[in-house]
Motif scaffolding. Structure first.
Motif, PDB file in Angstrom:
ATOM      1  N   GLU A 279      45.880   8.914  58.471  1.00  0.00           N
ATOM      2  CA  GLU A 279      44.855   9.736  59.100  1.00  0.00           C
ATOM      3  C   GLU A 279      43.463   9.240  58.734  1.00  0.00           C
ATOM      4  O   GLU A 279      42.572   9.145  59.592  1.00  0.00           O
ATOM      5  N   ASP A 283      40.541   7.680  61.146  1.00  0.00           N
ATOM      6  CA  ASP A 283      39.172   8.194  61.138  1.00  0.00           C
ATOM      7  C   ASP A 283      38.178   7.071  60.879  1.00  0.00           C
ATOM      8  O   ASP A 283      37.104   6.994  61.504  1.00  0.00           O
ATOM      9  N   ARG A 286      37.763   4.937  63.994  1.00  0.00           N
ATOM     10  CA  ARG A 286      36.966   5.597  65.021  1.00  0.00           C
ATOM     11  C   ARG A 286      35.477   5.546  64.693  1.00  0.00           C
ATOM     12  O   ARG A 286      34.639   5.323  65.566  1.00  0.00           O
ATOM     13  N   LEU A 304      32.441  26.230  60.457  1.00  0.00           N
ATOM     14  CA  LEU A 304      33.312  25.062  60.306  1.00  0.00           C
ATOM     15  C   LEU A 304      33.847  24.972  58.885  1.00  0.00           C
ATOM     16  O   LEU A 304      35.023  24.629  58.670  1.00  0.00           O
ATOM     17  N   ASP A 335      27.981  16.212  65.362  1.00  0.00           N
ATOM     18  CA  ASP A 335      29.249  16.085  66.074  1.00  0.00           C
ATOM     19  C   ASP A 335      30.295  16.878  65.312  1.00  0.00           C
ATOM     20  O   ASP A 335      30.575  16.597  64.140  1.00  0.00           O
ATOM     21  N   ILE A 336      30.893  17.862  65.961  1.00  0.00           N
ATOM     22  CA  ILE A 336      31.798  18.773  65.265  1.00  0.00           C
ATOM     23  C   ILE A 336      33.026  18.050  64.727  1.00  0.00           C
ATOM     24  O   ILE A 336      33.529  18.380  63.645  1.00  0.00           O
ATOM     25  N   ASP A 337      33.536  17.050  65.427  1.00  0.00           N
ATOM     26  CA  ASP A 337      34.709  16.311  64.943  1.00  0.00           C
ATOM     27  C   ASP A 337      34.375  15.508  63.686  1.00  0.00           C
ATOM     28  O   ASP A 337      35.144  15.515  62.717  1.00  0.00           O
ATOM     29  N   GLN A 338      33.243  14.825  63.700  1.00  0.00           N
ATOM     30  CA  GLN A 338      32.857  14.047  62.522  1.00  0.00           C
ATOM     31  C   GLN A 338      32.560  14.953  61.335  1.00  0.00           C
ATOM     32  O   GLN A 338      32.936  14.638  60.186  1.00  0.00           O
ATOM     33  N   GLY A 340      33.915  17.810  60.778  1.00  0.00           N
ATOM     34  CA  GLY A 340      35.218  18.267  60.285  1.00  0.00           C
ATOM     35  C   GLY A 340      35.856  17.230  59.378  1.00  0.00           C
ATOM     36  O   GLY A 340      36.456  17.576  58.339  1.00  0.00           O
ATOM     37  N   ILE A 341      35.752  15.926  59.760  1.00  0.00           N
ATOM     38  CA  ILE A 341      36.295  14.859  58.902  1.00  0.00           C
ATOM     39  C   ILE A 341      35.572  14.850  57.560  1.00  0.00           C
ATOM     40  O   ILE A 341      36.196  14.706  56.501  1.00  0.00           O
ATOM     41  N   ARG A 344      36.783  17.901  55.441  1.00  0.00           N
ATOM     42  CA  ARG A 344      38.151  17.740  54.964  1.00  0.00           C
ATOM     43  C   ARG A 344      38.238  16.749  53.816  1.00  0.00           C
ATOM     44  O   ARG A 344      38.972  16.961  52.843  1.00  0.00           O
TER      45      ARG A 344
END
Length: 451
Positions: A279, A283, A286, A304, A335-338, A340-341, A344
């Motif tokens: 994972e 990431d 990307r 978040l 950016d909500i995805d970044q 989140g990474i 985490r």
């Protein structure tokens, strides 16, 4: 026509042709006007010369018309007559029998004699009673004018052809660097992404080549990132896969249920670690592909954080850990995805190294840094912490502290640093809870929108 060389040559030639045609029309009008004036002046000069060449006494003139010896005013294109008391005493060979100017008045005139129109000049010496008349047919005048125009057109066509050739040569020479650039690109190897030379490029083309060089630099960076990722992924996955194979062999050879369960537990732990590593590698790939700020929008960081912490509660509970959470509403641009990474990986790092029964504190609230308003995210634990000399390198890719005992692969914090940089955030590290452990603080600059 898509050729720059052809377009430039055609455009320049068209401009020259239009200018030349305008000049030619003006010249033709001027030529008609000036040539008529020149011819009239020529008729007047020759008429004066003829009158001066006559003898002082009219008695010396013949009674019958005669033709004089050739002289400099007999050019074959002009006719003249000398009249005395109504008698034509001297005339040129081509002169008509009747007077060129029947009214014998001094000056210029245009008269029809036979089938031709004549331009005539008459001059009188009243003391001697001599009248000299000089004339040319209009056909002769028109023929000379036509010959002159034809000569002008021939010269202009020659000049135009030479000029077109010169323009073609100059344009070809000017675009020679572009042609050389095209040839060098065709001769390159497929993955040769070195910048193109710009020294010899024309000023108008250089910005295009500079832009292309910037594109080549981005493509080269992407290719290098892909190569590095492939090498890193192969290196990092080799050991976990070997461990999984070993645990599988142990489980297959186990003779008791207890031995098989123990091997399967180790196998399950290895699978989880390999899944987490895969994972993180995805990431990483990307992000290396090139993060753009075009997709950024308003993100409520506190919401978040709550979602991500809930995902880790079960894992923390299994390890006997406690996660405390303090949040205050606030929005940032990102950016909500970044993001989140980033969350985490920061929280996973704390859960990984806090140890059994450890304490983890997560906070997200508005704050200030150097008088700049924004949102501050902080994750602290009471684990063994990170030595002072290792803190500068923990955000390097695939770096793990020498005394590290956790299950990390050295990717998570490098992702945190990369995402923070793309969001214009700054990272601070320090001691964790109760003067021990480790804390990571990420400050996102910008106005925090309070609810």
């Amino acid at each position: 026509m898509n050729s720059i060389r052809g377009r430039l040559t055609l455009a320049l030639l068209l401009c020259i042709v239009l200018s030349w045609m305008t000049w030619l029309c003006w010249q033709a009008m001027q030529m008609n006007r000036e040539q008529t004036g020149l011819w009239d002046a020529s008729l007047r000069d020759i008429g004066t010369q003829v009158l001066r060449s006559m003898p002082d006494s009219v008695t010396q003139l013949p009674n019958a018309p005669t033709q004089p010896q050739p002289s400099r005013f007999q050019d074959g294109k002009m006719s003249f007559q000398v009249w005395v008391d109504g008698r034509n005493v001297v005339h040129s060979p081509a002169a008509p029998a009747g007077p060129l100017k029947p009214d014998f008045r001094d000056g210029f005139g245009t008269h029809r004699i036979g089938d031709d129109m004549w331009r005539v000049y008459s001059i009188t010496d009243r003391k001697r009673g001599i009248v000299a008349q000089v004339g040319r047919t209009q056909a002769t005048l028109n023929r000379e004018l036509h010959n002159l125009k034809r000569l002008s057109l021939a010269v202009a066509a020659l000049i135009f052809s030479l000029l077109g050739l010169m323009i073609w040569i100059v344009v070809r020479w000017s675009l020679a660097p572009v042609t050389a650039l095209h040839d060098s690109l065709l001769a390159r190897r497929p993955l040769d992404l070195t910048p193109l030379p710009t020294e010899a490029m024309p000023t108008e083309v250089r910005p295009l080549v500079d832009s292309f060089n910037k594109l080549l630099a981005r493509v080269d960076a992407a290719v290098q990132n892909e190569r590095r990722f492939t090498a890193d992924a192969a290196h990092e996955l080799r050991t976990p896969l070997a461990v999984l194979a070993a645990h599988t062999d142990v489980a297959l050879r186990a003779t008791t249920i207890e031995e098989k369960d123990a091997a399967l537990r180790r196998l399950s732990s290895g699978v989880q670690r390999s899944a987490r590593l895969s994972e993180q590698l995805l990431d990483l790939a990307r992000l290396d592909a090139g993060a753009s700020t075009e997709g950024f929008g308003q993100v409520d960081l506190s919401e978040l954080v709550v979602l991500v912490v809930r995902d880790f509660e079960a894992l923390a509970r299994d390890r006997g850990q406690h996660i405390s959470l303090q949040t205050e509403p606030g929005a940032i641009l990102g950016d909500i995805d970044q993001l989140g990474i980033l969350l985490r990986n920061v929280i996973d790092n704390a859960v990984c190294y806090a140890g059994e029964g450890g304490q983890i504190a997560v906070s997200c609230r508005p704050g200030r840094s150097n008088d700049i308003r924004g949102m501050r995210l902080e994750v602290a634990d009471d684990g063994p912490g990170v030595a002072e000399e290792d803190r500068a390198r923990i955000f390097d890719r695939f770096y793990r502290a020498p005394r590290s005992t956790g299950r990390g692969s050295g990717i998570g914090l490098s992702l945190v640093a990369q995402i923070a940089q793309s969001h214009g955030a700054c990272i601070e590290v320090g001691p964790g809870l109760k003067g021990r452990g480790f804390a990571i603080s990420v400050f996102f600059a910008g106005a925090a929108a309070e609810h």
